[in-house]
Design an enzyme around this catalytic site. Structure first.
Site, short mmCIF file in Angstrom:
data_model
loop_
_atom_site.label_atom_id
_atom_site.label_comp_id
_atom_site.label_asym_id
_atom_site.label_seq_id
_atom_site.Cartn_x
_atom_site.Cartn_y
_atom_site.Cartn_z
CD1 TRP A 102 -2.70 -1.59 0.27
CD2 TRP A 102 -2.14 -1.99 2.40
NE1 TRP A 102 -3.47 -2.64 0.70
CE2 TRP A 102 -3.14 -2.91 2.01
CE3 TRP A 102 -1.64 -2.04 3.69
CZ2 TRP A 102 -3.63 -3.88 2.86
CZ3 TRP A 102 -2.13 -3.00 4.54
CH2 TRP A 102 -3.11 -3.92 4.12
CB VAL A 145 2.39 0.23 4.60
CG1 VAL A 145 3.30 -0.73 5.35
CG2 VAL A 145 1.20 0.62 5.49
CB CYS A 146 4.63 -1.68 0.86
SG CYS A 146 4.06 -2.88 2.08
CB VAL A 147 4.72 3.28 -1.63
CG1 VAL A 147 5.33 4.43 -2.43
CG2 VAL A 147 4.17 2.22 -2.57
#
Length: 217
Positions: free
Chosen positions: A115, A118-120
């Site tokens: 997401w 979060v992960c970006v």
């Protein structure tokens, strides 16, 4: 924060490396900032554009055995390429991924993933702090809500990140339509993934190949 302006600030395919992060079923199931099919389409278009311009692309997932494999629309673009599976939520804490990026010798890091918040955001903020030039492709990413996606974008901009959409990036990589080899291949990607622009191009081709009616005798 470094202000991005001038010709040198534009992205160049020979200086770019693309990192696609966690485009997996589990994450997609709770994407609410974008229509899920649009995220798949845009990410596939981004991946194909990178291939057109020979931009090295790092594929990575997190706990794929539970969260699912990367979308086939991505992995089909890079058949046989290893997908780096992580336990770290923050991709930039995984040495294998970072080493793969460093091995390209390129400093313009382009990131998209699920997401956004979060992960970006995590790898973007860390990489910026380590001196990388980071661009986030917002429409090939997605968050659990519109708010989560937009707040993450503001947070990353505040940290110095550049924001773009996939088609804008492709145009920046192309830069000059005199690059005919890439132009032909990119036009095919646009036809497949750029919605109205792709359909309009096909319509133009139809009209160009339609004989002009002769005047009534």
């Amino acid at each position: 924060m470094t202000i991005r302006n001038g010709l040198a600030s534009l992205l160049r395919p020979e200086d770019s490396v693309l990192v696609l992060i966690d485009h997996q079923p589990y994450q997609l199931a709770n994407v609410n900032s974008h229509e899920p099919q649009m995220v798949i389409n845009n990410t596939a278009g981004l991946a194909k554009a990178a291939k057109v311009f020979d931009v090295p692309t790092i594929l990575t997932s997190v706990l794929a055995a539970r969260g699912g494999l990367l979308f086939p629309q991505i992995t089909d673009v890079f058949p046989g390429q290893e997908v780096i599976d992580r336990t770290f939520i923050n991709t930039w804490e995984d040495r294998k991924v970072v080493d793969a990026v460093k091995a390209t010798g390129r400093k313009q890091v382009v990131i998209a993933g699920l997401w956004t918040e979060v992960c970006v955001a995590m790898p973007t903020i860390q990489a910026l702090g380590e001196g990388w030039d980071v661009t986030v492709i917002t429409d090939a990413s997605g968050g659990v809500s519109v708010e989560a996606h937009e707040v993450a974008i503001k947070r990353m901009i505040a940290a110095g990140a550049n924001m773009m959409t996939w088609l804008a990036l492709a145009a920046e990589w192309q830069r000059d339509w005199a690059r005919t080899e890439q132009a032909v291949a990119l036009t095919e990607v646009i036809t497949q993934h750029a919605g109205g622009s792709g359909i309009a191009y096909l319509w133009e081709q139809q009209l160009l190949n339609t004989p002009v009616p002769s005047a009534a005798g």
